[in-house]
Write an enzyme that holds these catalytic residues in place. Structure first.
Site, PDB file in Angstrom:
ATOM      1  N   GLU A  18       0.832  -1.220   0.000  1.00  0.00           N
ATOM      2  CA  GLU A  18       0.000   0.000   0.000  1.00  0.00           C
ATOM      3  C   GLU A  18       0.859   1.259   0.000  1.00  0.00           C
ATOM      4  O   GLU A  18       2.057   1.204   0.231  1.00  0.00           O
ATOM      5  CB  GLU A  18      -0.896   0.029   1.247  1.00  0.00           C
ATOM      6  CG  GLU A  18      -2.348  -0.328   0.985  1.00  0.00           C
ATOM      7  CD  GLU A  18      -3.092   0.738   0.206  1.00  0.00           C
ATOM      8  OE1 GLU A  18      -2.526   1.814  -0.054  1.00  0.00           O
ATOM      9  OE2 GLU A  18      -4.250   0.483  -0.163  1.00  0.00           O
ATOM     10  N   ARG A 101      -7.312   1.426  13.228  1.00  0.00           N
ATOM     11  CA  ARG A 101      -5.932   1.650  12.769  1.00  0.00           C
ATOM     12  C   ARG A 101      -5.952   2.625  11.610  1.00  0.00           C
ATOM     13  O   ARG A 101      -6.971   2.769  10.921  1.00  0.00           O
ATOM     14  CB  ARG A 101      -5.287   0.331  12.314  1.00  0.00           C
ATOM     15  CG  ARG A 101      -5.952  -0.300  11.074  1.00  0.00           C
ATOM     16  CD  ARG A 101      -5.036  -1.314  10.425  1.00  0.00           C
ATOM     17  NE  ARG A 101      -5.628  -2.032   9.316  1.00  0.00           N
ATOM     18  CZ  ARG A 101      -5.584  -1.650   8.039  1.00  0.00           C
ATOM     19  NH1 ARG A 101      -5.021  -0.489   7.700  1.00  0.00           N
ATOM     20  NH2 ARG A 101      -6.128  -2.382   7.086  1.00  0.00           N
ATOM     21  N   ASN A 103      -5.255   3.803   7.892  1.00  0.00           N
ATOM     22  CA  ASN A 103      -5.166   3.194   6.570  1.00  0.00           C
ATOM     23  C   ASN A 103      -4.498   4.233   5.663  1.00  0.00           C
ATOM     24  O   ASN A 103      -3.538   4.866   6.079  1.00  0.00           O
ATOM     25  CB  ASN A 103      -6.561   2.742   6.103  1.00  0.00           C
ATOM     26  CG  ASN A 103      -6.476   1.697   5.022  1.00  0.00           C
ATOM     27  OD1 ASN A 103      -5.617   0.814   5.073  1.00  0.00           O
ATOM     28  ND2 ASN A 103      -7.326   1.785   4.026  1.00  0.00           N
ATOM     29  N   GLU A 121      -9.793  -5.164  10.255  1.00  0.00           N
ATOM     30  CA  GLU A 121     -10.665  -6.093   9.535  1.00  0.00           C
ATOM     31  C   GLU A 121     -10.623  -7.514  10.103  1.00  0.00           C
ATOM     32  O   GLU A 121      -9.560  -7.982  10.516  1.00  0.00           O
ATOM     33  CB  GLU A 121     -10.252  -6.154   8.054  1.00  0.00           C
ATOM     34  CG  GLU A 121     -10.506  -4.864   7.299  1.00  0.00           C
ATOM     35  CD  GLU A 121      -9.803  -4.848   5.951  1.00  0.00           C
ATOM     36  OE1 GLU A 121      -8.574  -5.002   5.945  1.00  0.00           O
ATOM     37  OE2 GLU A 121     -10.483  -4.683   4.941  1.00  0.00           O
ATOM     38  N   ASN A 154      -9.889   5.222   2.708  1.00  0.00           N
ATOM     39  CA  ASN A 154      -8.945   4.738   1.710  1.00  0.00           C
ATOM     40  C   ASN A 154      -8.390   5.865   0.851  1.00  0.00           C
ATOM     41  O   ASN A 154      -8.063   6.921   1.375  1.00  0.00           O
ATOM     42  CB  ASN A 154      -9.598   3.595   0.905  1.00  0.00           C
ATOM     43  CG  ASN A 154      -8.708   2.367   0.920  1.00  0.00           C
ATOM     44  OD1 ASN A 154      -7.487   2.487   0.814  1.00  0.00           O
ATOM     45  ND2 ASN A 154      -9.291   1.194   1.057  1.00  0.00           N
ATOM     46  N   ASP A 204     -10.161   1.438  -3.874  1.00  0.00           N
ATOM     47  CA  ASP A 204      -9.092   1.435  -2.875  1.00  0.00           C
ATOM     48  C   ASP A 204      -8.237   2.697  -3.040  1.00  0.00           C
ATOM     49  O   ASP A 204      -8.772   3.799  -3.010  1.00  0.00           O
ATOM     50  CB  ASP A 204      -8.299   0.117  -2.996  1.00  0.00           C
ATOM     51  CG  ASP A 204      -7.578  -0.240  -1.713  1.00  0.00           C
ATOM     52  OD1 ASP A 204      -7.039   0.664  -1.065  1.00  0.00           O
ATOM     53  OD2 ASP A 204      -7.521  -1.435  -1.356  1.00  0.00           O
TER      54      ASP A 204
END
Ligand SMILES: O=C(O)[C@H](O)[C@@H](O)[C@H](O)[C@H](O)CO
Ligand SMILES: [Zn+2]
Length: 299
Positions: A18, A101, A103, A121, A154, A204
């Site tokens: 990511e 958390r 992202n 998740e 996201n 995303d």
């Protein structure tokens, strides 16, 4: 235009790759493996990867103007001294929450670091809803909460004229836009830009190109799509050899290459056998469009 080519460049697989950021001075791609949990740098000239573990889930990493990086890790913004491999807390968020958390995150054109949170998740895209918020860390290290009630914070980026902020809460299956005040970092007037079609999967990460169009990573969609935020239409689809596409950024010479991250978390043995490159990072060349250099946190 040239010919479109998709190449697997980072072969070391990430559970959830990511937050890719191109670092021009070293011709290096910076990114995270959220579940590594680690920050990595892939040198495009030497093909070498350097990594550094973090204490807990790391959602994003951005360059810092004064040197090193800033990360959204667990529920803190923290400074990273890459040479010393040291991490120090800058500010905590979600202090009333027990299971969230950071992202995705990105630096705005004025040097503020925007990043959002989500519940941890149970399985990909399966989580306690409405636990996330969108925050920004300012140069004086103050934190602004822009909104809460986010399911899965996201991708994000700004229009090239800095007048709009684009944002993805994955479980809305949309890309949204806000009016952006570059002087204050304030957001207003939330509205839909694009709704994903079924085979496009879950929205995303994203990045803007030099023409102001959005490149959106489609998780479980095996592709990135180029969207015109003005008209809300899809202009182009680029397919990749893996399904779980997580984010993208432009890099390389003149920012003409699109780097695309992916994940293997949540895949069973059978799907991993069919997609042996899941978790790798891909380079797309020949798109005929450029990106813009990333901004650094100014605090
Ligand atoms: O990459 C991210 O941004 C998340 O941390 C991932 O967990 C996926 O996006 C999510 O599972 C798909 O919805
Ligand atoms: Zn993401």
């Amino acid at each position: 235009m040239g010919t479109l080519k998709v190449e697997c460049v980072v072969k070391e697989q990430n559970e959830i790759g990511e937050g890719p950021v191109w670092e021009e001075k070293d011709a290096t791609l910076l990114y995270v493996d959220i579940y590594g949990p680690k920050i990595s740098r892939w040198n495009s000239l030497t093909n070498q990867i350097e990594s550094m573990h973090t204490e807990t889930y790391v959602g994003c990493v951005v360059p810092r103007r004064s040197g090193g990086y800033v990360i959204g890790e667990g529920t803190r913004f923290a400074a990273v001294d890459w040479e010393k491999r040291a991490i120090t807390t800058i500010a905590n968020v979600d202090t009333e929450k027990s299971n969230t958390r950071f992202n995705d995150g990105k630096v705005d054109p004025a040097g503020r670091f925007f990043a959002g949170t989500m519940a941890v998740e149970v399985r990909p895209a399966e989580l306690e809803r409405k636990q996330g918020s969108l925050y920004s860390l300012h140069p004086d290290h103050s934190v602004v909460t822009h909104f809460d009630q986010v399911d899965l914070s996201n991708g994000l980026d700004w229009s090239t004229d800095h007048r709009f902020f684009y944002y993805v809460d994955s479980l809305t299956y949309m890309v949204e836009a806000f009016d952006y005040d570059i002087h204050t970092g304030g957001l207003a007037n939330r509205r839909m830009v694009y709704r994903l079609e079924k085979d496009e999967g879950i929205p995303d990460g994203m990045c803007i190109d030099a023409e102001g169009k959005i490149w959106l990573a489609c998780y479980d969609g095996g592709r990135v799509v180029r969207i015109d935020p003005q008209t809300g239409t899809r202009l182009q689809t680029v397919k990749l050899p893996v399904a779980k596409i997580t984010s993208c950024c432009f890099g390389g010479k003149d920012y003409t290459d699109l780097y695309v991250t992916s994940a293997y978390k949540g895949m069973d043995e059978e799907s991993l056998a069919k997609q042996p490159q899941a978790g790798c990072i891909f380079k797309v060349t020949g798109l005929g469009v450029k990106g813009i250099p990333p901004y650094s946190f100014s605090g």
